[in-house]
Every structure is written in C-alpha cells, then in structure tokens.
Write an enzyme that holds these catalytic residues in place. Sequence first.
Site, mmCIF file in Angstrom:
data_model
loop_
_atom_site.group_PDB
_atom_site.id
_atom_site.type_symbol
_atom_site.label_atom_id
_atom_site.label_comp_id
_atom_site.label_asym_id
_atom_site.label_seq_id
_atom_site.Cartn_x
_atom_site.Cartn_y
_atom_site.Cartn_z
ATOM 1 N N GLY A 2 0.986 -5.375 0.749
ATOM 2 C CA GLY A 2 -0.003 -5.427 -0.318
ATOM 3 C C GLY A 2 0.427 -6.253 -1.513
ATOM 4 N N ASN A 30 3.942 -7.729 6.508
ATOM 5 C CA ASN A 30 4.744 -7.087 7.548
ATOM 6 C C ASN A 30 4.052 -5.877 8.175
ATOM 7 O OD1 ASN A 30 5.027 -5.718 5.066
ATOM 8 N ND2 ASN A 30 6.992 -4.855 5.653
ATOM 9 N N GLU A 31 2.721 -5.893 8.207
ATOM 10 C CA GLU A 31 1.964 -4.736 8.698
ATOM 11 C C GLU A 31 2.315 -4.354 10.128
ATOM 12 O OE1 GLU A 31 -0.236 -6.053 5.128
ATOM 13 O OE2 GLU A 31 0.819 -7.049 6.766
ATOM 14 N N LEU A 76 0.831 -1.197 0.000
ATOM 15 C CA LEU A 76 0.000 0.000 0.000
ATOM 16 C C LEU A 76 0.868 1.251 0.000
ATOM 17 C CD1 LEU A 76 -2.799 -0.861 2.597
ATOM 18 C CD2 LEU A 76 -2.704 -1.374 0.146
#
Length: 303
Positions: free
Chosen positions: A156, A179-180, A111
């Site tokens: 994303g 890996n958010e 993102l």
Amino acid sequence: EIANMALPAAVGRRVCTNFFKSFLFGSNVLKSPPACTANGRLYSTASDNVLVSKDEKTGIATVRMNNPPVNSLNGSLLVKLRTCFEELDKDTNCRAVILTSEKPNVFCAGLDIMELYKKSPDHVAEFWEKLQDMWLQLYGSRLVTVAAINGHAPAGGCLLSLACDYRIMAEGNFRIGLNETQLNLVAPFWLRQTMINTIGYRQAEMALVIGALFPSDKALLLGLVDKLAPMEEIQTVAEEETKKWLQIPDQARVITKMSSRKPLLDELKRRKQEDITTFRDATTRESVQKSIEHYLANLKAKK
C-alpha cells in the site's frame, strides 16, 4: 536480478524484525482530537494521524501520515486521507500536495493486515471500498502530487506513491514494491495497470508475480521512482521539484494529466462493485486466511 524479496540484510536482523512486528502488531489506535490543519484551517479529517501544513505563498500543501508505528493503512486512516485530499482539491488556493511520512524510515508499510484477517466478508468489502475511494481521489486529483518517500514503501505504500505525479525516494536501504503475492493476495486490476504504466509491461509482470521489493537505487533504474535524495533533504528536494511543475499553467497541466488518467479512473468507477466482490471473495477464502495466519505466526516467532 529483479529484486531481493526481503528487506535488506544491511538494515540488520533486529531492525527488520521490529519493522514487521510493528507493521502487524503495533498500535494503530487513533488519538483525539484534532487536527488536520493547513495554516489554521481545520479540515473535516480531524485527527493527528494525518497532518497537513500549507505554504500560502506557493500553494503547496504537505500531507504527513502519522499513524504509528508504521503508517499502516487501516479503514480509519484511508477515510482521513481521502477526505484530506478532497478538501485540498477544493481549496482554490492550493495547487500541489507533497505526501510523506511524519516518521522517517517508513513511508507506509501498506494495508493493515488485521483489517483482512478473520473479518467478515462485509467488513472486508467495506474496507476495500475505502481504499478504492482514497485512490480515486488521489490519482484523479487536479493538484500536482509528489510522493516524498522517506522510508520503506511496500504494498500500500507503493500504491500511494504510484498514485502521485512524481516520486522522490530517500537514498539508502529502503524498499518499495507490490509484494501482495507473498501473502497469497493479488493486486487489483487498477493497481496492476498503474504499475505497468509506470515501469512497462515486462518489468511490471515479473515484479507483480514474485512480489518484488526493490531497493531505492534499483527502483530509480526501473522508473518506479523518479529521483533519489538524502533522507535529510527529501522534503526540500520535493518542494523544489513541485515548484518546477507549478511553472506549467494549471489548466494545460490538469487537462493533460486527466486525459492520461481518465480511462483508468473511469474503468474503476465502472467496475467498482466487481472489484470489491473479487477482492472480498479472494481474501476471505480459507487458503488466503491460512496464508495470513502462517505469516503472522512466522512474525510472532521472531519476537
């Protein structure tokens, strides 16, 4: 060892720094106009940020993300991808889609974080709905969908790959994963479930908690990707694999696929507004905004 959380040192400090600098600070200005075409047919997603070609003989379309520098998923690109997938799904002569990057070495960097930083709650909510709609279209497609992951695929990028039926990743120092948590963000329930469905509960739980980015060989062992191929051969390998899938009669294949995916598709549709609200409220919290600001400052310092 679950995974190294950073991009591999072998890529080189300068390359890694440039990768992340490009991810967050590179230009994502849309070029104009078109085209998103398949053998001369112009789709409604008229932008050269999404390139589509189709082999009329095999019915295999190739969708190439072309959003420099690293295919960051901003709102505009999400809409264009969704519309391309939708148009191909309606095309009765199309039977399969290969999703890849026009530029090798980065499949999709995830993102566009600037869509989330210092933005109004309404903007964040609208952006998240665009992501939901794109994922619903790709994950629920009647077509055979193959991800030709020709580079790094964090966050994303991994989301796009997981939405496909089959994943082929380039050999070498490339990473993939969700890996958010490294940015103080949490993957939504539908993405967590897709990860669990793919690599199993325990491995998914560990990977999601620590925000692991897996090297391609480790991703293959875990089942996060299905096959590895040399970078220069990845498109050919993807086409060959797609043709194998197309040997299965479409009706039986689609019914089987949808029976597996329908429960999660239906759950997201039912909980769509709840999911938007959860992400909006979490992302616009001061603590999360400070985490993003700190991350940006660290990257800037590496210039």
